[in-house]
Each structure stands twice: as C-alpha cells, then as structure tokens.
Design an enzyme around this catalytic site. Structure first.
Site, PDB file in Angstrom:
ATOM      1  N   HIS A  17      -4.558   4.067 -10.730  1.00 54.45           N
ATOM      2  CA  HIS A  17      -4.202   3.007  -9.775  1.00 54.45           C
ATOM      3  C   HIS A  17      -3.362   1.962 -10.502  1.00 54.45           C
ATOM      4  O   HIS A  17      -3.886   0.989 -11.039  1.00 54.45           O
ATOM      5  CB  HIS A  17      -5.489   2.413  -9.192  1.00 54.45           C
ATOM      6  CG  HIS A  17      -5.275   1.403  -8.101  1.00 54.45           C
ATOM      7  ND1 HIS A  17      -6.265   1.069  -7.196  1.00 54.45           N
ATOM      8  CD2 HIS A  17      -4.209   0.639  -7.761  1.00 54.45           C
ATOM      9  CE1 HIS A  17      -5.810   0.140  -6.369  1.00 54.45           C
ATOM     10  NE2 HIS A  17      -4.566  -0.152  -6.694  1.00 54.45           N
ATOM     11  N   GLU A 196     -10.769  -3.278  -0.131  1.00 54.10           N
ATOM     12  CA  GLU A 196     -10.453  -4.277  -1.178  1.00 54.10           C
ATOM     13  C   GLU A 196     -10.769  -5.637  -0.549  1.00 54.10           C
ATOM     14  O   GLU A 196     -11.746  -6.284  -0.920  1.00 54.10           O
ATOM     15  CB  GLU A 196      -8.982  -4.168  -1.591  1.00 54.10           C
ATOM     16  CG  GLU A 196      -8.527  -5.215  -2.613  1.00 54.10           C
ATOM     17  CD  GLU A 196      -7.009  -5.171  -2.893  1.00 54.10           C
ATOM     18  OE1 GLU A 196      -6.270  -4.586  -2.088  1.00 54.10           O
ATOM     19  OE2 GLU A 196      -6.593  -5.764  -3.914  1.00 54.10           O
ATOM     20  N   ASP A 274      -4.126  -1.831 -11.687  1.00 50.62           N
ATOM     21  CA  ASP A 274      -3.519  -2.296 -10.429  1.00 50.62           C
ATOM     22  C   ASP A 274      -2.118  -2.875 -10.664  1.00 50.62           C
ATOM     23  O   ASP A 274      -1.119  -2.166 -10.480  1.00 50.62           O
ATOM     24  CB  ASP A 274      -4.431  -3.310  -9.741  1.00 50.62           C
ATOM     25  CG  ASP A 274      -4.246  -3.389  -8.233  1.00 50.62           C
ATOM     26  OD1 ASP A 274      -3.452  -2.593  -7.694  1.00 50.62           O
ATOM     27  OD2 ASP A 274      -4.904  -4.237  -7.592  1.00 50.62           O
TER      28      ASP A 274
HETATM   29  N1  ADE Z   1       0.340  -3.722  -3.875  1.00 56.92           N
HETATM   30  C1  ADE Z   1       0.283  -3.979  -5.185  1.00 56.92           C
HETATM   31  N2  ADE Z   1      -0.973  -4.283  -5.539  1.00 56.92           N
HETATM   32  C2  ADE Z   1      -1.740  -4.200  -4.423  1.00 56.92           C
HETATM   33  C3  ADE Z   1      -3.109  -4.387  -4.142  1.00 56.92           C
HETATM   34  N3  ADE Z   1      -3.996  -4.721  -5.088  1.00 56.92           N
HETATM   35  N4  ADE Z   1      -3.528  -4.233  -2.878  1.00 56.92           N
HETATM   36  C4  ADE Z   1      -2.662  -3.915  -1.924  1.00 56.92           C
HETATM   37  N5  ADE Z   1      -1.363  -3.709  -2.132  1.00 56.92           N
HETATM   38  C5  ADE Z   1      -0.897  -3.861  -3.376  1.00 56.92           C
HETATM   39 ZN    ZN Z   2      -3.426  -1.529  -5.736  1.00 57.39          ZN
END
Ligand code: ADE
Ligand code: ZN
Length: 333
Positions: A17, A196, A274
């Site tokens: 990710h 999230e 991320d």
């Molecule tokens: N694009 C880049 N990082 C992201 C995240 N953590 N959640 C959603 N879209 C994203």
């Molecule tokens: Zn992400």
C-alpha cells in the site's frame, strides 16, 4: 537476539500500500517545479513541509494533489518512482505493489502513456521487485473510471490490478461496481480503500459488490464483530498504514492504534507506508513507530512480514522464495 527495533528494520518485507505520488518528497517537488516551470504556492521546501499538518483525509488530499501538479513528463514519473524504489530497498523491502492515480495527471493534460511508461521503466530497473496497481479516484464519476480503464487497455500487461482511492466518505464502493466487474473480467487483481474514514459497511460492500481480494486500511472493521470474523475466515488481507492513520487522525496516537488487536483477531494485517513523503516515513519508520508505541513481539513482527508476502499478488514460487528468506532470517536470530 537483536532487539525488536533492529528486527523490524532488518527483516525482509513487502509493501502492498504505497501511492507513488505520495512518495514525492518536497525537495523533488521543488526540483521538478523548476525543471518544468510550474509555479508552487509555497516559497520553500521548509514552508511546504510545514504545511503537512492534516486534520483528516480531505485536508491531506488537497495538498497531495497540489504536490502532484509538478509531474508532467515521463522522466518525472521515472525519477519519482526510482527514488521510492531506492528508499524501499534501503528498508529491506523485497517487493512493492505500487498504486498510481492516472486521473490526477490526465485531467491536467498529461498523456496516460507518460504516466505508465515512466513508472514502469523505473520498476523494470529495480533494485527490488515491483508491480503496478492503477487506482480510480472515487470522488469522480464512475464514467470517468470507465474511460480511464479504456485508456489503460493497451497497457494491460503492465498492470497487476486496480484499486479505489481518494475521498472515502460519501463515495461508497457500490458507485464503482460496473468498472470493477469489467476489471475482474480482464483478469486484474482487485483492491479498494475501505474502512479508513468510512464505516465498516464500506468494507462489506467492497467485498460483496466489488469482489476485492484485499482491503486497503480496513482498520474500522473491528467495530463490527461479524465482519471481523468474516475477514478472518476468508483470509482477506488488510493493508494497514500506521503513520498515515495518526497523521490523518484515524487514531489519536500510536499507542491507541489497533494493529495488534487486528492480529489478535486472526486477521491478515500488514504494515505499509501509504504516502511516506507526507506522513513521516517509509516502511521502517512505520515499523519502528509501531514497535515503540505498542508491545510488538518478535512473533508478531514475523507474522506481519509473512502476511506481507502471503497477501501479495506474486506467483506462488516468488512468494515462497521470499518466505524462505524470511524464515531463514528469523531462524538465525
Ligand atoms: N490517496 C493517497 N493516499 C490516500 C489515502 N490514505 N486514502 C485515500 N486516498 C488516498
Ligand atoms: Zn492509501
């Protein structure tokens, strides 16, 4: 036996990710802005970095899309990706499954070919194994995702899968059911950000209506016991991003993060960065932050690294090769 901090840094691992645009460091943003004659809203690298104080996902995305505006040529995408791969290699990352957001660039007139070819060329050159997952921006209409998929068809062989990212709340998975079905028919692997900021119900609809194989983030699953049991039973991996979750205030501090609770619930949790340029670090910074704030055991560190390989989209032989290396590392501690 080395301490847990040394172990998490030295163990072989995979990253599942990582948004490649989120690896764009302020120094490279300024260098590319100068190379391409793009004006930035910030006077210096320091001023830009100082703006990285986020209150939620949207406050981050606004800055993230502004940062990506310096990417214009194939060489820019190559340089950004090569920098990430070198950084990941230094953290003992053996394999990365890299997200990219073509719509962020094609909307500015950048050819799709420049985006894919630049990222792909860097991945071909190493120094680690890497494959590409094309993400659709969920704040845009499904029709635009379908048009993006059509543009991607000539590059099908360069993609291992598709994902879904950007603003989660108000943009549930079902909005993208048709485009994901077409991707499934093309034999692409499927993943989606869910749980999230969005509710556990988004995790459920990502599984049922998009047929995803992994959930990106997914940390809110623990609010729903039946869903948690299902994720465990079906071995659905969660690509958890600890530093991201703190910066975007999903958890108040790392001591409150539920990573170990996810493992205790029998879930295939992994650790990932991320958007490392924005959230305070790459893979080992994430592992270190976890090891410092939570009672991470050697066994749990092994489990996280094992999960990262087993949940990857590598073929069985490549997976086994990395897991053998991992087993050898832990056997010789
Ligand atoms: N694009 C880049 N990082 C992201 C995240 N953590 N959640 C959603 N879209 C994203
Ligand atoms: Zn992400």
């Amino acid at each position: 036996m080395p301490n847990i901090r040394d172990i998490v840094q030295q163990m072989p691992k995979a990253e599942l990710h990582i948004h490649i645009e989120g690896s764009l460091e302020p120094e490279l943003i300024f260098a590319l802005a100068q190379r391409n004659g793009v004006a930035l809203a910030y006077p210096s690298v320091e001023a830009l970095r100082a703006a990285y104080a986020f209150s939620d996902l949207q406050s981050f995305l606004d800055i993230y899309y502004a940062g990506a505006s310096v990417l214009l040529t194939e060489q820019d995408f190559y340089d950004m990706t090569a920098a990430y791969l070198a950084r990941a290699h230094a953290d003992q990352v053996r394999h990365a499954e890299i997200f990219f957001d073509p719509q962020t660039h094609t909307a500015r007139g950048v050819p799709f070919a420049s985006v894919v070819n630049g990222i792909w060329r860097a991945c071909q050159e190493g120094p680690i194994s890497a494959s590409l997952i094309m993400c659709f921006l969920r704040h845009l209409p499904e029709e635009e995702a379908i048009a993006t998929l059509e543009e991607a068809l000539p590059y099908r062989d360069k993609l291992i899968g598709v994902g879904l990212d950007s603003s989660e709340l108000g943009h549930p998975p079902e909005k993208f059911a048709r485009v994901f079905e077409r991707c499934r028919q093309l034999g692409l692997h499927l993943v989606a950000h869910a749980g999230e900021e969005g509710p556990p119900a988004y995790i459920e609809t990502a599984l049922d209506l998009l047929n995803v194989e992994r959930i990106d983030h997914g940390v809110r699953c623990l609010e729903d016991g039946a869903l948690t049991q299902r994720l465990a039973q079906e071995h659905i991996a969660l690509t958890v991003c600890p530093l991201s979750n703190i910066k975007l205030r999903v958890f108040g501090d790392m001591g409150q993060h539920n990573l170990l609770a996810l493992l205790d619930a029998g879930l295939v949790a992994t650790v990932n960065s991320d958007d490392p340029a924005y959230f305070g670090g790459y893979m080992n910074a994430n592992f270190l932050a976890v090891a410092e704030a939570l009672p991470l055991s050697v066994q749990q560190a092994y489990r996280l690294a094992h999960n990262s390989f087993s949940a990857s989209f590598l073929d069985a032989g490549a997976k086994q090769g990395f897991i053998d290396e991992l087993d050898h590392y832990f056997a010789t501690l």
